[in-house]
Design an enzyme around this catalytic site. Structure first.
Site, short mmCIF file in Angstrom:
data_model
loop_
_atom_site.label_atom_id
_atom_site.label_comp_id
_atom_site.label_asym_id
_atom_site.label_seq_id
_atom_site.Cartn_x
_atom_site.Cartn_y
_atom_site.Cartn_z
N HIS A 13 0.81 -1.23 0.00
CA HIS A 13 0.00 0.00 0.00
C HIS A 13 0.83 1.27 0.00
O HIS A 13 0.46 2.26 -0.61
CB HIS A 13 -0.95 0.02 1.20
CG HIS A 13 -1.87 -1.16 1.22
ND1 HIS A 13 -1.56 -2.31 1.91
CD2 HIS A 13 -3.05 -1.39 0.60
CE1 HIS A 13 -2.53 -3.19 1.73
NE2 HIS A 13 -3.43 -2.68 0.93
N GLU A 86 2.65 -1.36 7.77
CA GLU A 86 3.74 -1.45 6.77
C GLU A 86 5.01 -0.77 7.26
O GLU A 86 6.11 -1.28 7.04
CB GLU A 86 3.24 -0.89 5.42
CG GLU A 86 2.11 -1.78 4.88
CD GLU A 86 1.76 -1.60 3.41
OE1 GLU A 86 2.35 -0.72 2.75
OE2 GLU A 86 0.89 -2.34 2.93
N ARG A 174 -21.88 17.25 14.50
CA ARG A 174 -22.00 18.42 13.61
C ARG A 174 -23.35 18.34 12.91
O ARG A 174 -23.69 17.29 12.36
CB ARG A 174 -20.92 18.39 12.54
CG ARG A 174 -19.60 18.99 12.93
CD ARG A 174 -18.74 19.26 11.68
NE ARG A 174 -17.65 20.14 12.01
CZ ARG A 174 -16.50 19.74 12.55
NH1 ARG A 174 -16.30 18.47 12.80
NH2 ARG A 174 -15.56 20.62 12.83
N ARG A 229 -15.04 24.27 18.70
CA ARG A 229 -16.40 23.78 18.76
C ARG A 229 -17.22 24.42 19.87
O ARG A 229 -18.45 24.27 19.87
CB ARG A 229 -16.37 22.25 18.89
CG ARG A 229 -15.81 21.55 17.66
CD ARG A 229 -16.68 21.79 16.44
NE ARG A 229 -18.05 21.44 16.67
CZ ARG A 229 -18.55 20.21 16.60
NH1 ARG A 229 -17.76 19.21 16.29
NH2 ARG A 229 -19.83 19.98 16.86
#
Ligand SMILES: O=P(O)(O)O[C@H]1O[C@H](CO)[C@@H](O)[C@H]1O
Ligand SMILES: O=c1cc[nH]c(=O)[nH]1
Length: 267
Positions: A13, A86, A174, A229
């Site tokens: 990957h 990996e 949200r 937030r």
């Protein structure tokens, strides 16, 4: 016995081999591939591009004469599992997430830095590695190095616990999404996390911390606040990101100098 990569073996990957990462034991892992080059060059003006496969863009740099990898993970826990699996096979031992985040406490302002010592496991990916009772905890030496670096540089920061979600919208309560609906289980969740003293929402720490502990690796995380937030659901304009970026770049550079030098116990 860990399953290290063989000489010349290409990781499917990330597209990396042991030879390409030059023996790096430390990796900085931002989510965004667009953050990698700037971060690598902030560590080392001679940083070099290595590869770009899927979400994973990789550069190498040097700090204190030691090779450092900078590789994006992409967004969310599943992507983090590819990066950790990996890179661990290639010999990386310490991972530092360098991300962006939404703060949930009044005293954490746009552009500030959050250092996460642990994460609430609202991700799905870490459940493939450890039962939900298992903590998502950062490595204390990496966390201390990040705190020491931010403090030395007089960068405004707070250390705390992130809530790592798989969803930017309902998972972070949200309402400005396409459908505008937050399922009942998440309605009121922001307020509850605030009462529990959590500091910020983001989407990778829980997977990173859990996997690293399970595999005997080390992890830390530093994020710049791009949404506050307690005021709004909206992500701030780009200049806020640029300020946060300068700060997390300086913080990780100094933290890496400490970790690769003689700060506490060498890891
Ligand atoms: O800026 P990065 O590192 O991608 O981190 C944050 O930004 C993304 C959401 O905007 C999520 O990946 C979240 O964790
Ligand atoms: O609010 C935010 C901002 C950045 N990243 C997140 O996951 N949430």
């Amino acid at each position: 016995m860990p399953n290290y990569a063989k000489d010349g073996e290409v990781m499917y990957h990330t597209g990396l081999t042991k030879e390409m990462i030059k023996g790096a034991k430390y990796a900085l892992v931002p989510g965004d591939p667009g953050r990698v080059e700037g971060l690598a060059k902030a560590l080392d003006p001679n940083a070099a591009f290595v590869a770009s496969h899927r979400d994973f863009t990789t550069w190498t740099a040097e700090v204190n004469g030691q090779p450092i990898l900078v590789m994006s993970t992409g967004m969310g826990g599943p992507c983090v599992t590819f990066a950790v699996e990996e890179l661990a096979r290639l010999g990386v031992k310490t991972f530092i997430r360098v991300g962006t985040t939404g703060s949930m406490q009044e005293d954490l302002n746009l552009g500030d830095i959050v250092i996460n010592k642990a994460a609430v496991r609202m991700d799905g990916a870490s459940k493939a590695y450890a039962p939900i009772e298992y903590p998502a905890a950062a490595d204390m030496r990496v966390t201390l190095a990040l705190e020491e670096a931010a403090g030395t540089l007089k960068i405004p920061f707070k250390t705390g616990i992130s809530v790592s979600t798989d969803s930017f919208w309902p998972g972070q309560e949200r309402y400005d999404s396409y459908a505008g609906y937050v399922r009942r289980a998440y309605q009121g969740s922001l307020e509850e996390y605030q009462h529990l003293g959590c500091t910020n929402f983001e989407m990778e720490n829980a997977t990173l911390f859990t996997l690293c502990d399970v595999m005997g690796l080390h992890a830390g995380s530093v994020c710049g606040v791009v949404a506050k937030r307690t005021d709004s659901e909206t992500v701030a304009p780009h200049d806020v990101y640029e300020e946060a970026e300068k700060r997390f770049q300086k913080t990780v550079k100094l933290a890496l100098k400490m970790l690769t030098g003689h700060f506490l116990v060498r890891i």
